[in-house]
Every structure is written in C-alpha cells, then in structure tokens.
Design an enzyme around this catalytic site. Structure first.
Site, PDB file in Angstrom:
ATOM      1  N   ASP A  17     -49.737  17.154 -48.025  1.00 38.42           N
ATOM      2  CA  ASP A  17     -50.351  16.209 -48.599  1.00 38.42           C
ATOM      3  C   ASP A  17     -49.197  15.311 -49.825  1.00 38.42           C
ATOM      4  OD1 ASP A  17     -49.138  18.348 -49.990  1.00 38.42           O
ATOM      5  OD2 ASP A  17     -50.856  19.056 -51.169  1.00 38.42           O
ATOM      6  N   TRP A 179     -42.684  19.940 -48.562  1.00 38.29           N
ATOM      7  CA  TRP A 179     -42.243  19.015 -49.428  1.00 38.29           C
ATOM      8  C   TRP A 179     -40.680  18.122 -49.171  1.00 38.29           C
ATOM      9  CZ3 TRP A 179     -45.747  19.864 -53.962  1.00 38.29           C
ATOM     10  CH2 TRP A 179     -47.189  20.159 -53.878  1.00 38.29           C
ATOM     11  N   GLY A 424     -60.261  28.578 -49.394  1.00 36.81           N
ATOM     12  CA  GLY A 424     -59.671  27.638 -49.922  1.00 36.81           C
ATOM     13  C   GLY A 424     -59.875  27.636 -51.752  1.00 36.81           C
ATOM     14  N   ARG A 601     -44.930  28.886 -49.475  1.00 38.38           N
ATOM     15  CA  ARG A 601     -45.355  28.316 -48.291  1.00 38.38           C
ATOM     16  C   ARG A 601     -44.540  28.806 -47.580  1.00 38.38           C
ATOM     17  NH1 ARG A 601     -49.804  28.337 -50.803  1.00 38.38           N
ATOM     18  NH2 ARG A 601     -50.045  26.996 -52.313  1.00 38.38           N
ATOM     19  N   PHE A 606     -49.482  23.604 -42.779  1.00 41.45           N
ATOM     20  CA  PHE A 606     -49.992  23.374 -43.856  1.00 41.45           C
ATOM     21  C   PHE A 606     -51.398  23.942 -44.276  1.00 41.45           C
ATOM     22  CE2 PHE A 606     -52.555  21.221 -46.302  1.00 41.45           C
ATOM     23  CZ  PHE A 606     -51.592  20.950 -47.999  1.00 41.45           C
TER      24      PHE A 606
HETATM   25  N1  LIG Z   1     -57.023  31.382 -51.716  1.00 39.08           N
HETATM   26  C1  LIG Z   1     -55.844  29.727 -52.477  1.00 39.08           C
HETATM   27  N2  LIG Z   1     -56.449  29.623 -52.330  1.00 39.08           N
HETATM   28  C2  LIG Z   1     -56.415  28.302 -52.887  1.00 39.08           C
HETATM   29  C3  LIG Z   1     -54.158  27.829 -52.534  1.00 39.08           C
HETATM   30  C4  LIG Z   1     -53.856  29.505 -51.987  1.00 39.08           C
HETATM   31  O1  LIG Z   1     -52.528  29.736 -52.872  1.00 39.08           O
HETATM   32  N3  LIG Z   1     -54.508  30.248 -52.163  1.00 39.08           N
HETATM   33  N4  LIG Z   1     -53.973  26.748 -52.528  1.00 39.08           N
HETATM   34  C5  LIG Z   1     -54.055  25.770 -52.599  1.00 39.08           C
HETATM   35  C6  LIG Z   1     -53.348  24.449 -52.662  1.00 39.08           C
HETATM   36  S1  LIG Z   1     -51.545  24.283 -53.471  1.00 39.08           S
HETATM   37  C7  LIG Z   1     -54.250  23.254 -52.107  1.00 39.08           C
HETATM   38  S2  LIG Z   1     -52.757  22.146 -52.053  1.00 39.08           S
HETATM   39  C8  LIG Z   1     -55.076  23.779 -51.889  1.00 39.08           C
HETATM   40  C9  LIG Z   1     -56.022  23.099 -50.166  1.00 39.08           C
HETATM   41  O2  LIG Z   1     -56.749  22.546 -49.801  1.00 39.08           O
HETATM   42  P1  LIG Z   1     -56.737  21.602 -48.672  1.00 39.08           P
HETATM   43  O3  LIG Z   1     -56.203  20.368 -49.080  1.00 39.08           O
HETATM   44  O4  LIG Z   1     -58.804  21.171 -48.567  1.00 39.08           O
HETATM   45  O5  LIG Z   1     -56.074  22.626 -47.233  1.00 39.08           O
HETATM   46  P2  LIG Z   1     -57.137  22.971 -46.410  1.00 39.08           P
HETATM   47  O6  LIG Z   1     -58.302  24.188 -46.841  1.00 39.08           O
HETATM   48  O7  LIG Z   1     -56.006  23.681 -45.345  1.00 39.08           O
HETATM   49  O8  LIG Z   1     -57.829  22.344 -45.616  1.00 39.08           O
HETATM   50  C10 LIG Z   1     -57.699  21.604 -44.715  1.00 39.08           C
HETATM   51  C11 LIG Z   1     -58.613  21.749 -43.221  1.00 39.08           C
HETATM   52  O9  LIG Z   1     -58.787  19.985 -42.905  1.00 39.08           O
HETATM   53  C12 LIG Z   1     -58.432  19.954 -41.641  1.00 39.08           C
HETATM   54  N5  LIG Z   1     -58.261  18.602 -41.264  1.00 39.08           N
HETATM   55  C13 LIG Z   1     -57.057  17.984 -41.788  1.00 39.08           C
HETATM   56  N6  LIG Z   1     -56.738  17.052 -41.491  1.00 39.08           N
HETATM   57  C14 LIG Z   1     -57.945  16.050 -41.225  1.00 39.08           C
HETATM   58  C15 LIG Z   1     -58.590  14.412 -41.525  1.00 39.08           C
HETATM   59  O10 LIG Z   1     -58.055  13.403 -41.247  1.00 39.08           O
HETATM   60  N7  LIG Z   1     -60.089  14.630 -41.386  1.00 39.08           N
HETATM   61  C16 LIG Z   1     -60.533  16.217 -41.611  1.00 39.08           C
HETATM   62  N8  LIG Z   1     -61.414  15.678 -41.414  1.00 39.08           N
HETATM   63  N9  LIG Z   1     -60.150  17.244 -41.539  1.00 39.08           N
HETATM   64  C17 LIG Z   1     -59.108  17.797 -41.487  1.00 39.08           C
HETATM   65  C18 LIG Z   1     -57.501  21.185 -41.494  1.00 39.08           C
HETATM   66  O11 LIG Z   1     -58.096  21.037 -39.801  1.00 39.08           O
HETATM   67  C19 LIG Z   1     -57.952  21.811 -42.187  1.00 39.08           C
HETATM   68  O12 LIG Z   1     -58.976  22.840 -41.685  1.00 39.08           O
HETATM   69  O13 LIG Z   1     -55.633  24.792 -52.249  1.00 39.08           O
HETATM   70  C20 LIG Z   1     -55.809  24.920 -53.322  1.00 39.08           C
HETATM   71  N10 LIG Z   1     -56.270  26.495 -52.442  1.00 39.08           N
HETATM   72  N1  LIG Z   2     -44.163  24.752 -45.090  1.00 35.59           N
HETATM   73  C1  LIG Z   2     -45.087  24.072 -46.307  1.00 35.59           C
HETATM   74  N2  LIG Z   2     -45.010  23.819 -46.840  1.00 35.59           N
HETATM   75  C2  LIG Z   2     -45.851  22.901 -48.297  1.00 35.59           C
HETATM   76  C3  LIG Z   2     -47.357  23.504 -48.120  1.00 35.59           C
HETATM   77  C4  LIG Z   2     -47.939  24.348 -47.453  1.00 35.59           C
HETATM   78  O1  LIG Z   2     -48.698  24.863 -46.652  1.00 35.59           O
HETATM   79  N3  LIG Z   2     -46.802  24.795 -45.543  1.00 35.59           N
HETATM   80  N4  LIG Z   2     -48.043  23.108 -49.149  1.00 35.59           N
HETATM   81  C5  LIG Z   2     -47.571  22.305 -49.659  1.00 35.59           C
HETATM   82  C6  LIG Z   2     -48.544  22.883 -51.383  1.00 35.59           C
HETATM   83  S1  LIG Z   2     -50.412  21.836 -51.535  1.00 35.59           S
HETATM   84  C7  LIG Z   2     -47.855  22.634 -52.322  1.00 35.59           C
HETATM   85  S2  LIG Z   2     -49.260  22.885 -53.799  1.00 35.59           S
HETATM   86  C8  LIG Z   2     -46.718  23.174 -52.357  1.00 35.59           C
HETATM   87  C9  LIG Z   2     -46.236  24.421 -52.896  1.00 35.59           C
HETATM   88  O2  LIG Z   2     -44.816  24.702 -52.824  1.00 35.59           O
HETATM   89  P1  LIG Z   2     -43.744  25.420 -53.977  1.00 35.59           P
HETATM   90  O3  LIG Z   2     -44.217  24.461 -55.107  1.00 35.59           O
HETATM   91  O4  LIG Z   2     -43.069  25.852 -53.764  1.00 35.59           O
HETATM   92  O5  LIG Z   2     -44.899  27.256 -54.325  1.00 35.59           O
HETATM   93  P2  LIG Z   2     -44.866  28.400 -52.677  1.00 35.59           P
HETATM   94  O6  LIG Z   2     -44.172  28.534 -51.690  1.00 35.59           O
HETATM   95  O7  LIG Z   2     -45.800  28.882 -53.023  1.00 35.59           O
HETATM   96  O8  LIG Z   2     -43.666  29.415 -54.150  1.00 35.59           O
HETATM   97  C10 LIG Z   2     -43.094  28.533 -55.012  1.00 35.59           C
HETATM   98  C11 LIG Z   2     -42.240  29.869 -55.358  1.00 35.59           C
HETATM   99  O9  LIG Z   2     -43.349  30.262 -57.102  1.00 35.59           O
HETATM  100  C12 LIG Z   2     -42.605  32.070 -56.840  1.00 35.59           C
HETATM  101  N5  LIG Z   2     -44.081  31.784 -57.731  1.00 35.59           N
HETATM  102  C13 LIG Z   2     -44.391  32.709 -57.155  1.00 35.59           C
HETATM  103  N6  LIG Z   2     -45.478  32.960 -58.768  1.00 35.59           N
HETATM  104  C14 LIG Z   2     -44.979  32.898 -59.628  1.00 35.59           C
HETATM  105  C15 LIG Z   2     -44.767  32.872 -61.305  1.00 35.59           C
HETATM  106  O10 LIG Z   2     -46.193  33.369 -61.812  1.00 35.59           O
HETATM  107  N7  LIG Z   2     -44.096  31.377 -61.448  1.00 35.59           N
HETATM  108  C16 LIG Z   2     -43.276  31.418 -61.305  1.00 35.59           C
HETATM  109  N8  LIG Z   2     -42.230  30.281 -61.709  1.00 35.59           N
HETATM  110  N9  LIG Z   2     -42.800  31.261 -59.844  1.00 35.59           N
HETATM  111  C17 LIG Z   2     -43.541  32.051 -59.237  1.00 35.59           C
HETATM  112  C18 LIG Z   2     -42.403  31.917 -55.202  1.00 35.59           C
HETATM  113  O11 LIG Z   2     -41.574  33.329 -55.171  1.00 35.59           O
HETATM  114  C19 LIG Z   2     -41.617  31.245 -54.776  1.00 35.59           C
HETATM  115  O12 LIG Z   2     -40.618  30.807 -54.182  1.00 35.59           O
HETATM  116  O13 LIG Z   2     -45.656  22.617 -50.943  1.00 35.59           O
HETATM  117  C20 LIG Z   2     -46.218  21.790 -50.312  1.00 35.59           C
HETATM  118  N10 LIG Z   2     -45.735  21.958 -48.776  1.00 35.59           N
HETATM  119  S1  SF4 Z   3     -46.098  17.553 -42.955  1.00 31.41           S
HETATM  120 FE1  SF4 Z   3     -43.837  17.844 -43.179  1.00 31.41          FE
HETATM  121  S2  SF4 Z   3     -43.156  15.015 -42.223  1.00 31.41           S
HETATM  122 FE2  SF4 Z   3     -45.699  15.424 -42.946  1.00 31.41          FE
HETATM  123  S3  SF4 Z   3     -45.472  15.022 -45.324  1.00 31.41           S
HETATM  124 FE3  SF4 Z   3     -45.786  16.866 -45.204  1.00 31.41          FE
HETATM  125  S4  SF4 Z   3     -43.520  17.100 -44.898  1.00 31.41           S
HETATM  126 FE4  SF4 Z   3     -43.569  14.524 -44.179  1.00 31.41          FE
HETATM  127 MO   LIG Z   4     -51.045  22.315 -53.023  1.00 32.13          MO
END
Ligand SMILES: Nc1nc2c(c(=O)[nH]1)N[C@H]1C(S)=C(S)[C@@H](COP(=O)(O)OP(=O)(O)OC[C@H]3O[C@@H](n4cnc5c(=O)[nH]c(N)nc54)[C@H](O)[C@@H]3O)O[C@H]1N2
Ligand SMILES: Nc1nc2c(c(=O)[nH]1)N[C@H]1C(S)=C(S)[C@@H](COP(=O)(O)OP(=O)(O)OC[C@H]3O[C@@H](n4cnc5c(=O)[nH]c(N)nc54)[C@H](O)[C@@H]3O)O[C@H]1N2
Ligand code: SF4
Ligand SMILES: [Mo]
Length: 723
Positions: A17, A179, A424, A601, A606
C-alpha cells in the site's frame, strides 16, 4: 516476420500500500520484468514483492473465470460461469435480500489500496442503494488514524522527511523490503543529520540505527506519550505562541498530563525514567521533528488516545504544517476527488443512523464525523472529506456480529473485494459464522483465499499491471500519478470499477454509472487540469500542487473551533473523555503468562498475500513465532520446533524462532498465514484454521478501543507450548 520488442510502461505498484513508481517491461503481452525508474530518489524504490509481482499474476493459482459454488457453502466445488450469468444472479439475489431486509443488510469489505482505488464507485453504489455498512482493512491501518487526526486538527499529515531534524518511529519499522520508500526517506534524513528515536519492544533494525531506543512494553504507547508531554510541559519545551494562538484545552491537558508523572509512566511502559526524559527532550528541542504515521498505534486498546497524543505532541512542539514537521497536505482541488464521486450526501440520514457500531464506537463512522462537516465546508468547500477512505466506515466487529445474527438487524449479503476478510480483522471464528449465515457472498479476488472459499460467487480480478489506475494516495498527499496498463488481463479478469458500474446499472442506477470505460472517468477527473488521461500518462510523471507551510494561518484548522483541539469537543459530544488517557488491557496471569503481539511484517509477503509465489515462499516457507532465548529455554523448546500459541480465543501453530532481539516474556505471532497449496473448503481453509493469527485476536470489550471498536493486536496474554 515482425520482431517483437520489449515495451516499457510506467506504473504504480499496488502489491503493497505504499505505491512505488515502477517500470513494467513486457513482450508479446507478457510481463518479463518489473524494475525501477532511473531517477533519484525513486531508483531505489522496489522490494522483492514488487519485483516478483508478475510471477504471482501468472501463477496457476490465479482465478481467471467467474466461479459459482456447487453444493453447500464451503464445500469446495465450483463451476465456471460467464460474467453475464454471474452478474445477473448476483443482482437478483441482492435485490431479494434488500427487498426482505432493507438496503442496510448489505455489507461490503474492501482493502487498503489495490481495490479501494475504485474511484469511489463502491461507496457510490452503496450510497445510492442505501447501505452505510462499508468496512475496510483501513479500520486497523491509517484510515482510523486519518479520522482521529481530523478530529484533532482537521487533516491527516504526512512527515516532511526531506527537511526534518528528528524522526520518531513508534514501533513502525520500515526496511528495504517493507515500505521501501519510507525506509529510504528515514535513512536520507539521518544522513542529513536528523536524529532518530525508536519506540519498540524489540531491538528492531531501526532501533539498531537509532540515537535513542525506548524498549517499551507492547500496547503502552499512549502512556509513553503522556510521559513525554509531562516532560515537555514541565520543562516548558513547548511552542508557547502556537499553543496560545492555535490550540484549545491546554490547561485541561496540563492537568491530565500531571496524572502521569514519569515514575508512573516508567512503571506502565517498562522504560527507564531518564530514557523517557532524554527522548522527550531530543524530540521537543529539535529544530524540527516529525512523527511519521505508524500503524502500531492504530491497533491498540488505547488507539484513539495514542493517535491523539501523537497529534498533540506535534502541535505542542510547533511541528504541525511546518518545515521539517508533519505536513497537512489538504485537498488537491485541481482534480475531481473521490469524495465528489462517492455521493455521501445522497445516503439518507435515516440510513446513516443505522451504520453498524456507530452507537457504541462512533469515531470513524458518519456519526463521529458529523461535527466535521461544517469545518470541512469552511476550509475545503465540501462537507464530506473521506481521507484514506477511513472516514464514514462501519465498525468491522459490529458488522461481523450483525452478519452472524447478533446485531440490531440482519446483514444477509456480503461482498468482499481484494480483502481476505476472514483473516484480516479480529475473531476469525465470528467472521466465519457471519459469512456462513449469509444469503449471498461475493468475493472479487486473484486467488482462492480462505475468504473466497466461503463465497457463492468468486469473480476474477485484474491486477495493477493489467489496468490503468488514477493514483491519488486516497487523499493523504496531494500529488497524483497515473499508473498505466502494461498488458491485457488474463482470461476474463476484470476491475473492481467494472464490477460496481455493472452492478449499479443492473440495480437501477444507470444514470449514475454512465461511463463506458474507466479512462472516460479519468478524463473527467482531470478536466480542471485541462489534460486527458492519455496525455497525462504520455507527458507527466505526476501532478503535485505546490505545498505551502502553515496554511492554517489563512484558513484556520478544519475543526469545530478552528484550532487544534487538545481537548476534543467532538469526543466530548460523543460521550467520551475529551482528553487522552491510558487504560491497561488485561495482563499476563498464571494461565497465560506471556504477552503476544501480532506483526513484524515479512519481507516476502504483503499481509495475507503472496504465499503462492514460489520464489518468495521458498525464502519463508512457514510462520515463525519469535521468543527470547530465556523463555524458549524455560519452555524446553528449540529453534525450528513446532509450537502452539494459545489464548482464550484460540490457538495457532508456528515454528519456534529464537531471537536475541526479542524482550523476555513477549511472543511475536506473524500476521496472515495460510498455505494456498493445501486443501480448500470450510474444514481446512488451506491451513488457515491451523496458522492464521486472526484466531488469536480478540474482540472482547476489554481488548478493544472504546472510541473506535478496533482490536488490541499489541499485548495480549498467551501461553506457548510444544506441539
Ligand atoms: N489479525 C490481523 N488483522 C489485520 C492486521 C494484523 O496484523 N492482524 N493488519 C491490518 C493491516 S495493517 C492492514 S493494512 C490490513 C490489510 O488488509 P488488506 O489490504 O485487505 O490485505 P489482505 O487481507 O492481505 O487482502 C488483500 C487481498 O487482495 C487480493 N488482491 C491483491 N490485489 C488485488 C487486485 O488488484 N484486485 C483484487 N480483486 N484483489 C486483489 C489479494 O490476493 C489478497 O487476498 O489488514 C489489517 N488486519
Ligand atoms: N514486506 C512487507 N512490508 C510491509 C507489509 C507487509 O505485509 N510486508 N505491510 C505494510 C503495512 S500495511 C503496514 S501497516 C506496515 C506495518 O509495518 P510496521 O509499522 O513496520 O509494523 P510491523 O512490522 O508489524 O512492526 C513494527 C515494529 O513494531 C514493534 N511493536 C510490536 N508491538 C508494539 C507496541 O505495542 N508498541 C510499539 N511501539 N512497537 C511495537 C515490533 O517489534 C516491530 O519491530 O508495513 C507495510 N510494509
Ligand atoms: S510491494 Fe514493494 S515495490 Fe510494491 S509498492 Fe510496496 S514497497 Fe514498493
Ligand atoms: Mo497496514
């Protein structure tokens, strides 16, 4: 014979994202490489998920034809049907549900960017139909923060990394493959001399590079912020002019903060008093400082307070909308906004009043946002400003309860688009019960996720390399980019935009969905700039209105008082404490002696995605449970052994991964695990019942943020034992 050439297309990656601008190379209608641009700084923007995205899009797991369930729901039996048949039947069944139970009986779940970039068509459809029950992953990530920030100073800011002298990361841990752009921006700021403060229970990769690292107890960020404010107020490190001219409620805040002396804060957070003081001074005394948005405080028992406290820290130190601080971009008035297309004014008040969860947890619902209509109109000329798509949402957990028959009225039709809804949010079992209790379930997806496995119709979605996208950052920053289609979608894959327009026309809203193609709508959205989509794509990388600092001096803040509301008039009117506070969530006890958080993460995936891409999965085949060596020894488990993590909500399996950088007593459970290659259907859900963290996330009142109703993912009691 013609020799085919490689075509290069500029696109914006939606595999996570953060939206990196990338170059997609294709030949004979197939993507051969996804790479970077060659200009600094964006030449560094790519991670392994982006670079391998096309491998996932051409995988054998990709769904390329509409599917209809055969036999019982979740029975893992499907027939391929035409789009015409699918849409006819969906419209018919949706009409039956709406006739019987009212339009509010439709709930829609969507995601962060990949499908919420639908130009507002989903909300448009729902508002015309009459349903307020729209939920999204943004309820736990940025969308909710945007709503809380709006209550405090009218907008959701973006850090001015380029000019800052200090960066504070609350947990947030951007890396080369997480990110990526933010990772590079933080490193570049450090290179220019900015200080880095990291608040994280683990010694994370950013903690390693920090000037000050605060090893906090999970879930206590709000208390830490109160401690910082204590130092800043007591030592008069705040910006007195700004506080006098541009805030309300300073004296009340001061009194509240006095309830949190450093000794108390040290006890709650587990961080040494002197370290808290030092960090507060570094932050407040920096010439400029930013607190980039962090999802970590979006997902806690005290989220509303923690998010507000970050806003208040920015305000008191004079870092709101100032050079090197956190910038309020404001609306890009050069384009037609999604807000304008969403038609929130057309949803009758009587239907808004039915929004699920708004009675108990109103902050990001229509009810919570009501008092911001007038200020938004005053500053931006429009009442509805839907930042990050996170304002005007229903509360997910209330929606799932209603789906499961435990709500104020029935929800009987569920449409999930690009959102693995089952995994999710919190309480996967409840979501399962809710989905099984529906008369209609439609899922728009790439692959057979556990959520899709419970659908009646699975519709094949296109991907970001296969469509043109108007990329507007959902209003967070004012820059816009066009992402261009490199190849045609495979089989019968279609966009979410097409889905809503088609359904809208079938449900009697023809006049509101007149566009024959998405490009036609893009032309309209760009009309004020006097440029067509085609010309923009050909000639421009982006459009970014020139940013000024301190814009509030001209307009005031878009809050009821026109000032930064340290004491929130909106929260007071909604019946909540108008001042930030800290309340403890349940702590470890004899039965559940450890404390878990979900997250950290993973580079390869993702969220719940990408587990079907071999190059990525081979690097990280199974979920890993992190534990400190001392705890592992006490439990008698060794590295790479299977363990269970259990709490009152359920249990999940994972591989023990002993980590020196974990604090003792704390367990990390990764988010989003399932195995796409394993058996589908409701009994198995491709291993989701075995390894998905959403079974451990609790939606019991003691674990949710009262103002927003979102779950506490940071700091839940649990136990760990060998399988
Ligand atoms: N329990 C729990 N819940 C969480 C979190 C957690 O740490 N623990 N994290 C939260 C966070 S930070 C976030 S950002 C959200 C993320 O929530 P979402 O952004 O909804 O991510 P996903 O649940 O992985 O679902 C994304 C789905 O979209 C599909 N997809 C990807 N690209 C496309 C597309 O172009 N078109 C269509 N139709 N489908 C596509 C993928 O195959 C995948 O199944 O979840 C939150 N929910
Ligand atoms: N490769 C990859 N990159 C991603 C994503 C992914 O799924 N994969 N998801 C993207 C999305 S949607 C999001 S929201 C971001 C999330 O990315 P980040 O914000 O970096 O989140 P996390 O990697 O879940 O955790 C980050 C840190 O939070 C610490 N932490 C855990 N609990 C706590 C707490 O209670 N307080 C504090 N201060 N720290 C705590 C953990 O030890 C960890 O080091 O990453 C994004 N980037
Ligand atoms: S998946 Fe990787 S290349 Fe794509 S927007 Fe996220 S950080 Fe950038
Ligand atoms: Mo997120």
């Amino acid at each position: 014979m013609t020799v085919s050439e490689t075509k290069k297309t500029n696109a914006v990656c939606a595999s996570c994202d953060i939206g990196c601008p990338l170059v997609v190379e294709s030949k004979d209608g197939e993507v051969v490489k996804i790479g970077t641009h060659d200009k600094a700084p964006i030449k560094d923007y790519i991670c392994m998920k982006g670079a391998n995205a096309h491998v996932g899009f051409t995988s054998e797991h990709r769904i390329t034809k509409p599917l209809k369930r055969v036999g019982e729901r979740g029975g893992d039996s499907w027939e391929e049907i035409s789009w015409e048949q699918a849409m006819t039947e969906i419209a018919e069944k949706l009409s039956q549900v709406v006739d019987k139970h009212g339009p509010e009986s439709l709930a829609v779940a969507t995601s962060q960017w990949n499908t919420s970039n639908d130009n507002g068509m989903g909300r448009r459809f729902m508002n015309l139909l009459g349903s307020p029950n729209w939920i999204s992953g943004v309820a736990l990530c940025a969308g909710n923060t945007a709503a809380v920030n709006r209550m405090t100073y009218g907008w959701f800011p973006y850090a001015d990394f380029k000019n800052t002298k200090c960066v504070v990361l609350f947990g947030h841990n951007p890396r080369k493959h997480s990110w990526t752009p933010i990772y590079h921006k933080v490193r570049a700021a450090q290179k220019e001399g900015a200080k880095l403060i990291v608040v994280d229970p683990r010694r994370s990769s950013n903690a390693d590079l920090a000037d000050v690292w605060l090893p906090i107890k999970p879930g206590t960020d709000a208390a830490l912020c109160l401690g910082w404010l204590n130092v800043i107020i007591e030592e008069e490190l705040y910006d007195k002019d700004f506080v006098r001219d541009w805030t309300v409620g300073f004296d009340e805040l001061k009194a509240r903060v006095a309830e949190y002396p450093l000794s108390r804060v040290a006890e709650i957070t587990g961080v040494d008093e002197e370290l808290i003081r030092e960090a507060a001074r570094v932050y407040a005394e920096a010439e400029s400082a930013c607190i980039p948005w962090t999802p970590i405080t979006d997902q806690q028992r005290n989220s509303t307070s923690a998010i507000r406290l970050q806003c208040i820290l920015r305000a008191l130190t004079g870092n709101v909308d100032s050079k090197g601080g956190d910038i309020l971009h404001g609306l890009n008035q050069d384009i037609m906004l999604e807000d304008d297309l969403e038609l929130h004014h057309m949803l009758p008040q009587q239907q808004k009043d039915k929004q699920l969860g708004a009675d108990k947890h109103p902050v990001f619902t229509y009810r919570g946002m009501e008092a911001l209509k007038e200020p938004a109109k005053r500053v931006w000329g429009r009442e509805y400003v839907n930042l990050l798509t996170g304002c005007f949402m229903a509360v997910p957990y209330s929606t799932f309860r209603a789906m499961a028959g435990q709500g104020p009225y029935p929800v009987k039709a569920f449409i999930s688009l690009g959102n693995n809804s089952l995994m999710g949010y919190s309480n996967m079992k409840l979501i399962y019960d809710g989905m099984m209790n529906q008369d209609l379930v439609v899922v728009h997806e790439h692959i057979m996720t556990p959520t899709a496995q419970l659908a009646d119709y699975v519709l094949p979605g296109d991907s970001w390399v296969e469509r043109n996208t108007f990329y507007d950052s959902l209003g967070w920053v004012s820059a816009i980019m066009m992402s261009n289609k490199a190849i045609e979608p495979p089989g019968e894959c279609r966009s979410v935009f097409d889905f809503w327009c088609d359904l809208g026309r079938r449900m009697g809203f023809e006049e509101y969905f007149p566009w024959q193609s998405v490009e036609e709508l893009y032309d309209l959205r760009l009309e004020k700039l006097g440029i067509s989509f085609e010309e923009f794509s050909r000639t421009k990388a982006m459009n970014a209105p020139k940013l000024a600092y301190k814009k509030y001096e001209q307009t005031g803040f878009a809050t009821p008082s026109g000032k930064v509301e340290l004491e929130s008039s909106i929260l007071a009117d909604l019946g909540f404490d108008p001042l930030p506070y800290y309340i403890e969530a349940p702590q470890p006890d004899a039965d559940y002696p450890l404390m878990m958080f979900t997250g950290v993460r993973e580079d390869e995936f993702f969220q719940t995605g990408q587990r079907h891409i071999p190059v990525l999965r081979n690097r990280n085949p199974e979920p890993k449970i992190f534990l400190h060596p001392q705890d592992a020894e006490a439990l008698g488990v060794e590295d790479n052994e299977w363990v269970y993590v259990e709490n009152p909500a359920g249990k999940v399996k994972g591989l023990m991964a002993i980590r020196e950088n974990m604090p003792a007593g704390v367990v990390r459970v990764p988010h989003g695990w399932w195995r796409p290659e394993t058996q589908q259907g409701k009994e198995h859900l491709s291993s989701a019942w075995e390894i998905s963290d959403a079974q451990l996330t609790i939606d019991d009142v003691a674990f949710i943020d009262p103002e927003q109703g979102i779950p506490h993912l940071r700091g839940m009691p649990c136990k760990v034992y060998k399988v």
